[in-house]
Design a protein around this motif. Structure first.
Motif: not given
Length: 447
Positions: A406-413, A382-385, A419-426
């Protein structure tokens, strides 16, 4: 060595990771760190201690109380009370510190220890580090009359409910409400506060036995609440978690109203009344794009923070803001509370319904949720994002979505997970983009 304190206190498997000896040692160290002002002024330090309904809370609370009393601190034993009630009473009783034994929304076998500073506020990193550094350190122990006393405090529920009643502008007469108490700490205070405001209250999952907290109920499992709202023809339903610092809602049609929508309802109401400080709502980077769009349309700014209520609270204090929270339903109304408060949130939503005469579904309508897909990719570095290929893939997918997602990629604490989070119309489009990025994460960051 990993830091003992996480984003919300010390948490782990009760009697496994979180032992009696650790609870005792934490209490002794916390007593020395958090009562320094009292000791310097030759004043007898006071602590308030409360817990949720987990069976392990009984022995852990005993250990914490023993550690505090052995350090010369008088302990007020609140028994079973929600985290926000302990925070309120820490301030109201002028205590030097508060302690909550709870693992919040976690399963029953877990438990946790959360410390509050004077005034009922959560500790900053420096205070937590000082407590951790003091573990096992030899200190002078009081003797004779110098040791602390442990005193039960039977009026905590009533005082907390009275405090909640004082936050309301309207009676809730004529409203029928179902409340899911998650077999947790608000099993008494939650229904009582809602009924005191005038609502007809139907309580479910409010008879805890110490073993069933959060088990298929509460804010992590709202299905039972949705069913009950429809069965009783209720105007709304509210689901708390085990320590009742979270609240999700259900409208009269059984539709889920998540934390983002609840924040939107409250922000729009406060702005309309001229009470939203700085015309700003504080939310985390995980909040739905629909909330951001709705606030933009209403002329309300959104200050976004890292995930975790402590970061929300820090930003609220920094900017003097009065409303903030998370999609999970952990919502802070700082004029009335120092932490998230599920019952307070429910009451304020009902207040908005009573004031406007509108249904919960109608109030939530401006915050249209974008479909959101979250993929947790385990066993990766997770340290190589910042991997160049991964960064390029995110940029390419983001350009393809444009303003429609929207795209959000973040390392767990807390674990080796990205964690890969994506929002889109569908939902289909969000899922497709999320899967593509998760595939890149697996390939490029594999351990």
């Amino acid at each position: 060595m990993a830091r003992l304190f996480g984003t919300d206190g010390v948490r782990g498997l009760a009697n496994g990771d979180l032992t009696v000896s650790l609870a005792l040692d934490l209490a002794v160290s916390a007593a020395h760190v958090l009562t320094a002002d009292a000791v310097a002024s030759a004043r007898r330090p006071i602590a308030v201690v409360g817990r949720d309904t987990r069976i392990s809370g009984e022995f852990l609370q005993a250990a914490v109380a023993a550690g505090l009393a052995s350090s010369g601190v008088d302990v007020i034993d609140l028994g079973v009370l929600p985290t926000p009630a302990v925070a309120h009473l820490t301030a109201a009783l002028g205590a030097d510190l508060g302690v909550v034994l709870s693992a919040s929304h976690n399963p029953m076998p877990d438990n946790g220890i959360k410390f509050l500073a004077r005034g009922g506020v959560k500790l900053d990193d420096a205070m937590e580090d000082a407590i951790e550094a003091g573990l096992g350190r030899e200190t002078e122990r009081p003797l004779g009359a110098g040791v602390g006393r442990i005193t039960p405090y039977p009026t905590g529920v009533e005082e907390y409910v009275e405090h909640l009643a004082g936050t309301l502008a309207h009676r809730h007469d004529g409203l029928t409400v179902v409340v899911d108490c998650a077999q947790g700490a608000a099993s008494v205070s939650g229904p009582l506060a809602l009924a005191r405001a005038g609502a007809r209250v139907i309580a479910i999952n409010h008879t805890p036995n110490g073993l069933d907290i959060n088990a298929g109920c509460g804010s992590t499992h709202p299905e039972a609440l949705q069913k009950a709202v429809l069965e009783h023809g209720a105007d709304a339903g509210f689901a708390f978690d085990g320590d009742a610092d979270r609240c999700l809602a259900v409208d009269h049609e059984g539709g889920l109203v998540d934390g983002d929508q609840v924040m939107g309802i409250l922000a729009l109401g406060l702005a309309e009344e001229g009470e939203l400080a700085g015309d700003t709502l504080v939310a985390t980077v995980m909040s739905n794009l629909g909330l951001l769009r709705a606030m933009e349309s209403a002329g309300i700014q959104v200050a976004q923070t890292a995930v975790g209520d402590r970061y929300v609270l820090e930003e609220m204090r920094r900017g003097g803001y009065v409303l903030g929270g998370e999609q999970s339903g952990h919502i802070v109304l700082s004029r009335h509370a120092t932490t998230g408060d599920g019952t307070l949130t429910a009451l304020q939503v009902l207040d908005r319904m009573a004031r406007t005469g509108r249904s919960l579904a109608a109030l939530a309508e401006p915050v249209a949720r974008f479909p959101q897909v979250l993929i947790n990719v385990p066993d990766v570095d997770k340290h190589r994002t910042d991997d160049p290929e991964l960064v390029a893939a995110i940029a390419a997918q983001g350009a393809e979505l444009g303003n429609d997602g929207r795209i959000l990629l973040r390392a767990s604490g807390t674990e080796p997970v990205v964690r890969v989070m994506v929002e889109a119309p569908t939902l289909e489009r969000a899922g497709s983009v999320a899967e593509r990025l998760a595939s890149v994460v697996r390939r490029r960051l594999a351990l």
